[in-house]
Enzyme design. Structure first.
Site, PDB file in Angstrom:
ATOM      1  N   LYS A 118       0.846  -1.179   0.000  1.00 40.19           N
ATOM      2  CA  LYS A 118       0.000   0.000   0.000  1.00 40.19           C
ATOM      3  C   LYS A 118       0.885   1.233   0.000  1.00 40.19           C
ATOM      4  CE  LYS A 118      -2.173   2.687   2.995  1.00 40.19           C
ATOM      5  NZ  LYS A 118      -2.094   3.834   2.129  1.00 40.19           N
ATOM      6  N   GLU A 123       9.065   1.519  11.527  1.00 39.75           N
ATOM      7  CA  GLU A 123      10.057   2.609  11.536  1.00 39.75           C
ATOM      8  C   GLU A 123       9.291   3.919  11.577  1.00 39.75           C
ATOM      9  OE1 GLU A 123      13.473   2.063  10.616  1.00 39.75           O
ATOM     10  OE2 GLU A 123      13.413   0.062   9.720  1.00 39.75           O
ATOM     11  N   CYS A 161      12.984  11.407   7.740  1.00 42.70           N
ATOM     12  CA  CYS A 161      12.864  11.074   9.164  1.00 42.70           C
ATOM     13  C   CYS A 161      14.212  11.269   9.851  1.00 42.70           C
ATOM     14  CB  CYS A 161      12.321   9.672   9.369  1.00 42.70           C
ATOM     15  SG  CYS A 161      13.116   8.472   8.335  1.00 42.70           S
ATOM     16  N   GLU A 214       7.683  16.438  16.343  1.00 46.66           N
ATOM     17  CA  GLU A 214       8.203  16.268  14.981  1.00 46.66           C
ATOM     18  C   GLU A 214       7.458  17.203  14.037  1.00 46.66           C
ATOM     19  OE1 GLU A 214       9.569  12.573  12.170  1.00 46.66           O
ATOM     20  OE2 GLU A 214       7.739  12.386  13.332  1.00 46.66           O
TER      21      GLU A 214
END
Ligand code: FAD
Length: 1010
Positions: A678, A759, A793, A889
């Site tokens: 996906k 992750e 990231c 973040e």
């Protein structure tokens, strides 16, 4: 022996005789410098430590700091110098101020060996002395690494001042030879192109040429008015073509067309050098005015070799020293044979190279007043003197500036003087015979093993190891796919063509792929170009629950045969995928530019990483695939091997749209699982391309199914599905934690405990220590924070700066940020593109508002495109470590700077976060570096480099705490997450008899064929 060779030898011997009449050590300044160099040549470890110490010294301000560094660098020095150092350190501990200053004075003395003066006034003392010796000059302003346009502009201003000063101070000076003086103006300025523009990007030479042209024209104009000569120095290979193009463009302009006093450098160590020289000569003939070429071997040999090996590029320099020497001689001939248009300057200290040029000039009947020899300040004094005595024109290259900006120059000189292969060391330190030194380099080239071939052989050897030994680093058995080098015109053109083609294809509709069949739906998701939101890159059919169910059924049934397919076949499939990607490389990169707003090199890096994942995992599967003996024991054999887990759901993010998706999919497939992939909605066309590539590579129906759709609908459904055994997810913390929790519940009919490979994000910090090399730290911090708009990231979002260095860091950081090029990444050389979509755009802007309340907005770039989701690079200072912008973040180009008192506080702040993904540390203190290695809490800790850009096999990537489950993508353990281990034990003793030998590996356990 040819007559040329005998003449070269005669000349060479004459030079040596003259040199020996004035014996002088290679290192004309006695004392500290001489001892350092002698030790450096004896002991490689000492040399490394010494050069590193010299490198940091200029930036240290306090005596105590100098002494601490000395102590740290030479702690384990094993040679005869160490007692002296030890005594020095002991003494220094008692009186640090005095000792620090003494050391600094000594090292400054080393620098004075090679730097002719601190400033324009200072250098005149040297130039006057040389004038008395009959030696001319070219002056070079030190300071090649500029990080911002402010610094570049300052450099241009200083060049202009220097020029004016030199002309004023040398009024009435005459060329020492007289004859041919019209070719050789007294004032000669050498300029370094990279110091005049901070944003040089190999992908965009046109932009560099425009900016450099603007900076250079006033300097050139003034130089011409003043009757001076200007030479363009040559730097690293990345800038070579731009420098050549710039030279040709500027001096073809009507204003400069008839100006003969301009020159450029050709580096004989480059394989391209001959072609470049012929191009210049052809250009010169068309232009119709003389110009000059300084022929050198080249000063960046080690750098070019390291850089190209790191990136998988063909090494641009010769690998055997005699090849460079022989090429120097071949190029000398071309220069002298074309003397009618080009004035030659031979830049060498090698008596053989010099004697060859002299002999050749005589053979061709060229008068010695028509060319010159150039040598560096502080080197080969006796050779300069000998050449003057022989009646040749000699010019000395005189660097001007302070030690700090001159450090790269100084280190290049120290390396050159201690190089095992260098002429100066051979002649003046090792007393190699004249006969040996004057040998024809062509004879010395080892024809049997050309260096390039040697490299290949080494590379092949690296594949031989099976990785099973602890002595073999896992990455050593693997050769990474190369990056595209946009220095080459063909690469840039291929990228432009691909961009045009992809642009012509936008707006197409893409199907789902389930069980090998393409399924078209009415309902679609539009994937938008973030640089130009009215452009739909593609419409993706949207899967709903029924399609998700079909995909699970297909994957489940394909698992039956795929799990039993030999791993070798599965590995070969990945290799075919990588080679198709290689073929379609530019197309894939171009698609990323449109679909997710990546810059050229970033997009290429993503495709390269995808190829690496395929090839690395194929290799790792070969290492892990065969059952392996657990222990040698008589009478019994136990083999451990691995089974795939089942159906894998792969949920990938948009920020590395091909690499991360491909990494998770290829790991799942090569280990024998079947996959439902996906893609993120924002990068689903990239996802479809990956599907198409796997199809072309021959994936069987059902093994890989392509299922774009809403995460909240099909994603959630599949995570909970009883027939999904494994979930590989990369994305936000919020979704990751939900998956982790949900997958922990056992559903009715579920066979396996679901495995989650998860992750998530980071709030990554870079610490800049008080002794850091700011030329590197600023560039790498800017890249880590703003590369791909901070949407990695691994990106740096907190910069922690020690108080002592804070002012200097901030000044350079802010001006570097102000120099970044923001724009549509279809243009090459753009450093900041758009953020991914409107939601991200709004969220980041909200954080910027939060930041304005919590901290000081120190910098926000002004001129950004109006259309598209562009957010200006933004820097906040006075950020409290507990502020929201320092903890949450943001995933955008927003950097929070936190000032700390000392390293204790810096590490505490860096570690004070929910995440543990990447971190960076810039320092030149060995003890502090060791401490950072031990104490910084992150999955990937990077010292003295950017904290993004992990390379497969080299930097296994992934974090812990709220950054992930501790799996390392691109590492040797990664595939184990996709498999279950199994051990099969057989008693092989029959009536007390057992075979003596048990093989270490055996073939896969295979049942009867069905
Ligand atoms: C006045 C002057 C200006 C200069 N300007 C520039 C400039 O603008 N740009 C620039 O790059 N250099 C420049 N140089 C050249 C450079 O800095 C070195 O001084 C020069 O390469 C040393 O060569 P040599 O002939 O004196 O010594 P040698 O000892 O004969 O040659 C050393 C050189 O050989 C090459 N070499 C070393 N090992 C190998 C190997 N294994 N395989 C192949 N080649 C090898 C390297 O180029 C090395 O520097 C300049 C030199 C001078 C004298």
């Amino acid at each position: 022996m040819s007559s040329l060779q005998s003449e070269v030898e005669r000349r060479g011997e004459e030079i040596f005789t003259l040199v020996d009449q004035h014996p002088e050590s290679l290192f004309s300044k006695a004392g500290f410098y001489q001892r350092m160099m002698a030790l450096s040549m004896r002991d490689e470890h000492f040399k490394v430590q010494m050069f590193r110490f010299v490198d940091v010294l200029a930036s240290l301000r306090r005596g105590g700091e100098i002494v601490r560094h000395l102590d740290e660098y030479f702690e384990d020095t094993r040679n005869g110098f160490s007692p002296l150092i030890r005594t020095g350190v002991q003494l220094a501990k008692v009186v640090p101020w005095v000792s620090g200053q003494v050391l600094r004075w000594n090292v400054s003395g080393m620098a004075r060996q090679f730097i002719a003066g601190k400033n324009a006034r200072d250098v005149m003392k040297t130039l006057r002395k040389r004038r008395a010796q009959g030696i001319g000059f070219t002056v070079d302003l030190l300071g090649e690494a500029v990080v911002s346009e402010q610094e570049a502009t300052e450099y241009a201003v200083r060049c202009m001042d220097l020029l004016e000063h030199l002309v004023r101070e040398t009024e009435g000076w005459k060329d020492p030879l007289g004859d041919g003086e019209d070719l050789f103006p007294v004032v000669n300025l050498s300029v370094k192109i990279s110091a005049l523009y901070s944003q040089m990007n190999p992908a965009d030479p046109a932009d560099a040429i425009v900016h450099l042209g603007g900076k250079l024209r006033p300097i050139l104009r003034r130089a011409r008015e003043l009757g001076a000569f200007v030479n363009f120095d040559m730097e690293s290979y990345a800038h070579k073509n731009t420098t050549l193009e710039l030279f040709k463009m500027l001096f073809s302009e009507p204003e400069f067309l008839h100006w003969p006093h301009v020159g450029i450098v050709i580096q004989a160590y480059l394989r391209d050098a001959e072609e470049d020289l012929w191009n210049l000569i052809d250009w010169g003939r068309t232009r119709g005015t003389r110009f000059a070429v300084r022929l050198v071997k080249g000063a960046y040999w080690d750098y070019e070799k390291i850089k190209s090996r790191q990136n998988g590029w063909a090494v641009p320099v010769y690998l055997q020293k005699p090849e460079s020497d022989a090429n120097f001689e071949g190029l000398s001939r071309i220069l002298l044979e074309n003397e009618s248009i080009v004035t030659a300057a031979f830049g060498s200290h090698n008596v053989r190279s010099i004697a060859h040029a002299q002999a050749l000039a005589d053979e061709l009947g060229i008068d010695r007043s028509r060319f010159e020899f150039q040598l560096l300040y502080g080197m080969a004094g006796p050779i300069k003197r000998a050449l003057v005595e022989m009646g040749y024109r000699v010019r000395e290259y005189c660097p001007v500036g302070e030690l700090l900006p001159g450090m790269s120059y100084l280190v290049r000189r120290l390396l050159e003087n201690t190089s095992n292969e260098g002429f100066l060391r051979a002649k003046f330190s090792e007393n190699v015979s004249a006969e040996e030194l004057l040998r024809d380099p062509d004879e010395l080239v080892d024809q049997g093993s050309n260096g390039a071939e040697d490299l290949e052989i080494q590379t092949q050897d690296r594949h031989v190891g099976n990785g099973a030994s602890l002595a073999t680093p896992p990455g050593d058995t693997y050769e990474n796919a190369p990056l595209v080098n946009f220095v080459h015109r063909e690469s840039r053109e291929s990228m432009r063509t691909a961009l045009r083609e992809v642009r012509s294809q936008v707006g197409k509709k893409y199907p789902l792929v389930i069980d090998g069949k393409r399924i078209w739906m009415d309902k679609t998701i539009a994937s938008i170009n973030p640089s130009s939101p009215d452009q739909v890159v593609g419409y993706l059919c949207e899967a709903g629950i029924p399609e998700a169910e079909r995909a699970v059924t297909a994957a489940r049934s394909a698992f039956e045969h795929w799990s039993r397919t030999p791993f070798e076949k599965r590995a070969q499939l990945l290799e075919r995928v990588a080679s198709i990607m290689h073929r379609r490389r530019f197309e894939l990169s171009a698609l990323e530019v449109f679909e997710v707003g990546k810059q050229w090199a970033e997009a290429d890096g993503d495709v390269r990483e995808a190829m690496d994942f395929c090839l690395f995992y194929a290799q790792q599967m070969r290492l892990r695939g065969r059952p392996r003996l657990t222990q040698h024991v008589l009478g019994e054999e136990s083999y451990q091997h691995y089974w795939p887990r089942g159906v894998a759901l792969v949920v990938a993010p948009w920020n590395f749209p091909i690499a991360i998706m491909c990494g998770m999919v290829s790991a799942a497939i090569v280990t024998g699982n079947t996959v439902i992939m996906k893609p993120a909605e924002q990068s689903a066309v990239c996802g479809f391309m990956l599907m198409e590539i796997f199809e072309e590579a021959g994936i069987l129906p059902g093994v890989l199914n392509f299922l774009p759709g809403k995460g909240s609908v099909i994603g959630a459904h599949l995570v909970d599905h009883k027939d999904v055994d494994l979930i590989a997810f990369t994305g936000s913390r919020e979704v990751g934690l939900r998956i982790w929790e949900s997958a922990g519940k056992t559903r009715e009919g579920q066979r396996e405990l679901k495995r989650v490979i998860c992750e998530m994000g980071g709030k990554n910090a870079i610490i800049i220590d008080s002794d850091a090399d700011l030329d590197e730290a600023i560039v790498d911090t800017i890249y880590s924070a703003f590369g791909y708009q901070g949407q990695k990231c691994s990106a740096c979002s907190r910069l922690i700066v020690l108080e002592e260095n804070y002012g200097r860091v901030m000044e350079r950081l802010l001006s570097a940020a102000a120099s970044l090029r923001v724009g549509n990444p279809e243009q090459p050389g753009i450093t900041i593109g758009p953020v991914i979509d409107e939601t991200a755009y709004n969220r980041i802007r909200e954080y910027i508002e939060v930041g304005k309340n919590e901290a000081t907005l120190a910098y926000q770039k002004g001129d950004i495109p109006e259309k598209g989701y562009f957010i200006p690079p933004t820097i906040f200072t006075r950020v409290n470590p507990n502020a929201r912008i320092a903890c949450e973040e943001i995933f955008g180009p927003v950097l929070s700077v936190i000032k700390v008192q000392d390293l204790d506080e810096a590490i505490a702040v860096a570690n004070n976060t929910d995440f543990a993904l990447t971190a960076g540390f810039f320092s030149r203190s060995p003890a502090n570096i060791e401490r950072a290695k031990a104490e910084i809490v992150a999955g990937n800790v990077y010292i003295n480099r950017s904290c993004t850009g992990a390379v497969v096999g080299r930097h296994p990537f992934g974090g812990f705490k709220m950054s992930g489950g501790g799996t390392k993508a691109g590492g040797e353990d990664y595939l184990l997450n996709f498999m279950v281990p199994r051990v099969v034990t057989e008693n092989i003793m029959r009536h007390g008899f057992a075979p003596e030998e048990t093989p270490l590996y055996r073939d896969e356990f295979r049942g009867p064929k069905r």
